[in-house]
Design a protein around this motif. Structure first.
Motif, PDB file in Angstrom:
ATOM      1  N   THR A  23      60.177  69.278  26.320  1.00  0.00           N
ATOM      2  CA  THR A  23      59.512  68.908  25.061  1.00  0.00           C
ATOM      3  C   THR A  23      59.581  70.031  24.027  1.00  0.00           C
ATOM      4  OG1 THR A  23      57.402  69.576  26.050  1.00  0.00           O
ATOM      5  CG2 THR A  23      57.917  67.222  26.041  1.00  0.00           C
ATOM      6  N   ARG A  24      59.781  71.271  24.479  1.00  0.00           N
ATOM      7  CA  ARG A  24      59.881  72.380  23.527  1.00  0.00           C
ATOM      8  C   ARG A  24      61.131  72.267  22.658  1.00  0.00           C
ATOM      9  NH1 ARG A  24      57.687  77.693  26.751  1.00  0.00           N
ATOM     10  NH2 ARG A  24      58.145  78.632  24.737  1.00  0.00           N
ATOM     11  N   LEU A  25      62.095  71.491  23.113  1.00  0.00           N
ATOM     12  CA  LEU A  25      63.332  71.329  22.350  1.00  0.00           C
ATOM     13  C   LEU A  25      63.164  70.371  21.180  1.00  0.00           C
ATOM     14  CD1 LEU A  25      65.916  71.333  25.263  1.00  0.00           C
ATOM     15  CD2 LEU A  25      65.202  73.223  23.791  1.00  0.00           C
ATOM     16  N   ILE A  26      61.967  69.853  20.985  1.00  0.00           N
ATOM     17  CA  ILE A  26      61.679  69.059  19.798  1.00  0.00           C
ATOM     18  C   ILE A  26      61.943  69.873  18.526  1.00  0.00           C
ATOM     19  CG2 ILE A  26      59.240  69.695  19.643  1.00  0.00           C
ATOM     20  CD1 ILE A  26      58.591  66.822  18.932  1.00  0.00           C
ATOM     21  N   HIS A  27      61.883  71.212  18.653  1.00  0.00           N
ATOM     22  CA  HIS A  27      62.082  72.098  17.506  1.00  0.00           C
ATOM     23  C   HIS A  27      63.550  72.416  17.251  1.00  0.00           C
ATOM     24  CE1 HIS A  27      57.760  72.869  17.755  1.00  0.00           C
ATOM     25  NE2 HIS A  27      57.907  73.213  19.025  1.00  0.00           N
ATOM     26  N   LEU A  28      64.450  71.982  18.117  1.00  0.00           N
ATOM     27  CA  LEU A  28      65.826  72.477  18.105  1.00  0.00           C
ATOM     28  C   LEU A  28      66.547  72.182  16.790  1.00  0.00           C
ATOM     29  CD1 LEU A  28      67.580  74.035  20.087  1.00  0.00           C
ATOM     30  CD2 LEU A  28      68.513  71.854  20.883  1.00  0.00           C
ATOM     31  N   ASP A  29      66.274  71.053  16.176  1.00  0.00           N
ATOM     32  CA  ASP A  29      66.977  70.705  14.932  1.00  0.00           C
ATOM     33  C   ASP A  29      66.681  71.669  13.789  1.00  0.00           C
ATOM     34  OD1 ASP A  29      68.184  68.575  16.154  1.00  0.00           O
ATOM     35  OD2 ASP A  29      66.820  67.047  15.344  1.00  0.00           O
ATOM     36  N   ARG A  49      70.934  67.248  34.899  1.00  0.00           N
ATOM     37  CA  ARG A  49      71.356  65.973  34.329  1.00  0.00           C
ATOM     38  C   ARG A  49      70.613  65.677  33.033  1.00  0.00           C
ATOM     39  NH1 ARG A  49      75.055  62.699  32.723  1.00  0.00           N
ATOM     40  NH2 ARG A  49      74.519  60.470  32.846  1.00  0.00           N
ATOM     41  N   SER A  50      69.346  66.040  32.943  1.00  0.00           N
ATOM     42  CA  SER A  50      68.596  65.788  31.713  1.00  0.00           C
ATOM     43  C   SER A  50      69.220  66.527  30.536  1.00  0.00           C
ATOM     44  CB  SER A  50      67.127  66.196  31.883  1.00  0.00           C
ATOM     45  OG  SER A  50      66.984  67.602  32.011  1.00  0.00           O
ATOM     46  N   LEU A  51      69.723  67.724  30.768  1.00  0.00           N
ATOM     47  CA  LEU A  51      70.377  68.485  29.699  1.00  0.00           C
ATOM     48  C   LEU A  51      71.691  67.831  29.299  1.00  0.00           C
ATOM     49  CD1 LEU A  51      69.628  72.044  31.108  1.00  0.00           C
ATOM     50  CD2 LEU A  51      68.644  71.044  29.027  1.00  0.00           C
ATOM     51  N   GLU A  52      72.383  67.250  30.283  1.00  0.00           N
ATOM     52  CA  GLU A  52      73.613  66.514  29.965  1.00  0.00           C
ATOM     53  C   GLU A  52      73.298  65.285  29.113  1.00  0.00           C
ATOM     54  OE1 GLU A  52      75.386  65.526  33.675  1.00  0.00           O
ATOM     55  OE2 GLU A  52      75.928  67.609  34.179  1.00  0.00           O
ATOM     56  N   LEU A  93      60.978  62.678  24.115  1.00  0.00           N
ATOM     57  CA  LEU A  93      61.637  62.425  25.396  1.00  0.00           C
ATOM     58  C   LEU A  93      62.078  60.969  25.508  1.00  0.00           C
ATOM     59  CD1 LEU A  93      59.321  64.389  27.862  1.00  0.00           C
ATOM     60  CD2 LEU A  93      61.682  64.962  27.282  1.00  0.00           C
ATOM     61  N   ARG A  94      61.209  60.047  25.157  1.00  0.00           N
ATOM     62  CA  ARG A  94      61.533  58.627  25.270  1.00  0.00           C
ATOM     63  C   ARG A  94      62.671  58.247  24.321  1.00  0.00           C
ATOM     64  NH1 ARG A  94      58.015  55.056  27.614  1.00  0.00           N
ATOM     65  NH2 ARG A  94      58.322  53.511  25.962  1.00  0.00           N
ATOM     66  N   ASP A  95      62.636  58.756  23.103  1.00  0.00           N
ATOM     67  CA  ASP A  95      63.685  58.440  22.134  1.00  0.00           C
ATOM     68  C   ASP A  95      65.053  58.917  22.611  1.00  0.00           C
ATOM     69  OD1 ASP A  95      61.859  57.275  20.450  1.00  0.00           O
ATOM     70  OD2 ASP A  95      61.753  58.961  19.044  1.00  0.00           O
ATOM     71  N   HIS A  96      65.071  60.040  23.332  1.00  0.00           N
ATOM     72  CA  HIS A  96      66.348  60.640  23.720  1.00  0.00           C
ATOM     73  C   HIS A  96      66.825  60.240  25.120  1.00  0.00           C
ATOM     74  CE1 HIS A  96      65.422  63.209  20.269  1.00  0.00           C
ATOM     75  NE2 HIS A  96      66.695  63.570  20.273  1.00  0.00           N
ATOM     76  N   LEU A  97      65.904  59.795  25.989  1.00  0.00           N
ATOM     77  CA  LEU A  97      66.288  59.617  27.385  1.00  0.00           C
ATOM     78  C   LEU A  97      66.085  58.217  27.962  1.00  0.00           C
ATOM     79  CD1 LEU A  97      64.933  62.976  28.890  1.00  0.00           C
ATOM     80  CD2 LEU A  97      67.310  62.357  28.443  1.00  0.00           C
ATOM     81  N   VAL A  98      65.232  57.404  27.375  1.00  0.00           N
ATOM     82  CA  VAL A  98      64.974  56.097  27.988  1.00  0.00           C
ATOM     83  C   VAL A  98      66.252  55.269  27.989  1.00  0.00           C
ATOM     84  CG1 VAL A  98      63.796  53.882  27.733  1.00  0.00           C
ATOM     85  CG2 VAL A  98      62.515  56.002  27.545  1.00  0.00           C
ATOM     86  N   SER A  99      66.538  54.705  29.155  1.00  0.00           N
ATOM     87  CA  SER A  99      67.764  53.943  29.355  1.00  0.00           C
ATOM     88  C   SER A  99      67.714  52.622  28.601  1.00  0.00           C
ATOM     89  CB  SER A  99      67.958  53.670  30.848  1.00  0.00           C
ATOM     90  OG  SER A  99      69.018  52.770  31.055  1.00  0.00           O
ATOM     91  N   LEU A 170      56.750  58.013  32.075  1.00  0.00           N
ATOM     92  CA  LEU A 170      57.379  58.330  30.791  1.00  0.00           C
ATOM     93  C   LEU A 170      58.308  57.235  30.308  1.00  0.00           C
ATOM     94  CD1 LEU A 170      58.447  62.086  31.072  1.00  0.00           C
ATOM     95  CD2 LEU A 170      57.172  61.081  29.158  1.00  0.00           C
ATOM     96  N   TRP A 171      58.980  56.572  31.244  1.00  0.00           N
ATOM     97  CA  TRP A 171      60.052  55.652  30.860  1.00  0.00           C
ATOM     98  C   TRP A 171      59.589  54.187  30.776  1.00  0.00           C
ATOM     99  CZ3 TRP A 171      62.027  59.943  29.886  1.00  0.00           C
ATOM    100  CH2 TRP A 171      62.187  60.958  30.829  1.00  0.00           C
ATOM    101  N   MET A 172      58.328  53.910  31.148  1.00  0.00           N
ATOM    102  CA  MET A 172      57.862  52.518  31.195  1.00  0.00           C
ATOM    103  C   MET A 172      57.688  51.918  29.796  1.00  0.00           C
ATOM    104  SD  MET A 172      54.964  52.406  34.206  1.00  0.00           S
ATOM    105  CE  MET A 172      54.608  50.651  33.862  1.00  0.00           C
ATOM    106  N   PRO A 173      57.849  50.598  29.690  1.00  0.00           N
ATOM    107  CA  PRO A 173      57.581  49.937  28.408  1.00  0.00           C
ATOM    108  C   PRO A 173      56.084  49.972  28.098  1.00  0.00           C
ATOM    109  CG  PRO A 173      58.890  48.532  29.880  1.00  0.00           C
ATOM    110  CD  PRO A 173      58.358  49.665  30.706  1.00  0.00           C
ATOM    111  N   PRO A 174      55.693  50.187  26.850  1.00  0.00           N
ATOM    112  CA  PRO A 174      54.277  50.129  26.480  1.00  0.00           C
ATOM    113  C   PRO A 174      53.666  48.796  26.904  1.00  0.00           C
ATOM    114  CG  PRO A 174      55.577  51.010  24.675  1.00  0.00           C
ATOM    115  CD  PRO A 174      56.561  50.520  25.703  1.00  0.00           C
ATOM    116  N   GLY A 175      52.403  48.840  27.298  1.00  0.00           N
ATOM    117  CA  GLY A 175      51.711  47.645  27.744  1.00  0.00           C
ATOM    118  C   GLY A 175      51.715  47.471  29.246  1.00  0.00           C
ATOM    119  N   GLY A 176      52.530  48.260  29.964  1.00  0.00           N
ATOM    120  CA  GLY A 176      52.572  48.178  31.414  1.00  0.00           C
ATOM    121  C   GLY A 176      51.275  48.666  32.046  1.00  0.00           C
ATOM    122  N   LYS A 177      51.150  48.422  33.354  1.00  0.00           N
ATOM    123  CA  LYS A 177      49.921  48.778  34.076  1.00  0.00           C
ATOM    124  C   LYS A 177      50.226  49.781  35.188  1.00  0.00           C
ATOM    125  CE  LYS A 177      47.462  44.495  33.051  1.00  0.00           C
ATOM    126  NZ  LYS A 177      46.687  43.359  33.594  1.00  0.00           N
TER     127      LYS A 177
END
Length: 236
Positions: A23-29, A49-52, A93-99, A170-177
């Motif tokens: 999450t610290r890489l949010i500043h990278l841009d 793999r996350s870095l890839e 994280l979700r914007d960049h990694l969610v499948s 982290l990867w679940m759709p909003p509204g899940g339980k």
């Protein structure tokens, strides 16, 4: 250079790698394009793999040193206090990694935990109980990062003992339980906080445990909450 190395983020813990580190890489841009990223040495496969997946594999440099003198250092500040996920870091994280895979996944997941602490004394019985109700039993520790992201991004309900594998909320759709099975000797609200930020409905079931936080889970602990998780309109 910038760095995502910290006391909490040495790359070996799934939760801390994503929420205290990446999450610290949010500043990278806002850093120069030539800015390289210091990372811990000997990362596990999911971290590499996350870095890839972020397209940063060619910008990282391993470091085992505790003290470095860097001429031009750009500080990537933590987005949160450890254990307290924040909306900005989680969204990044979700914007960049969610499948966005079209592969079908199971709606309901029971997350097994194989560890010397916060384990389940009757794990097979619990596995069979969930399987009989139509839940898919998964062990994220045996899955690749891509598999975990894809699997949890399709889930509408997740149940499991408190542990790092629950980071996959982290990867679940909003509204899940989420049903979090919480050992009485180890209560921690970090996944309740993560669920809140993602937009999930979270319920904790506190279960008596020994000092190592190992539990024996009975159907009585599960029945009411599993019915709630399986029904999109029910409240416990």
């Amino acid at each position: 250079y910038t760095s995502i190395i910290s006391r909490w983020n040495m790359g070996l813990n799934y939760y801390h790698w994503f929420l205290d580190g990446l999450t610290r890489l949010i500043h990278l841009d806002s850093f120069p394009p030539c800015c390289r990223i210091l990372i811990p040495r000997g990362l596990p496969p999911y971290a590499s793999r996350s870095l890839e997946l972020l397209g940063l594999a060619d910008r990282v440099e391993e470091s085992a040193e505790e003290d470095l003198r860097i001429e031009h250092y750009w500080f990537a500040g933590p987005t949160m206090l450890t254990g307290c996920p924040d909306p900005a870091g989680v969204k990044w994280l979700r914007d960049h990694l969610v499948s966005h895979s079209e592969i079908n996944g199971a709606r309901w997941l029971y997350v097994e935990r194989n560890a010397p602490t916060r384990g389940c004394a009757n794990a097979m019985e619990v596995r069979e109980w969930f399987s009989a109700r139509g839940w898919k039993v998964v062990d994220p520790g045996t899955m690749t990062l891509d598999e975990q992201i894809t699997m949890f991004s399709k889930a509408t309900a997740v149940a499991g003992i408190h542990g790092a594998a629950m980071t996959n909320l982290l990867w679940m759709p909003p509204g899940g339980k989420v049903i979090e099975l919480m050992p009485s000797e180890f209560r921690n609200g970090c996944y309740a906080a993560l669920a809140l930020v993602v937009g999930l409905q979270h319920r904790s079931v506190v279960i008596p445990s020994n000092r190592r936080a190992n539990v024996h889970i009975s159907a009585q602990h599960l029945e009411k909450f599993s019915q709630w998780a399986e029904n999109p309109t029910d409240e416990p």
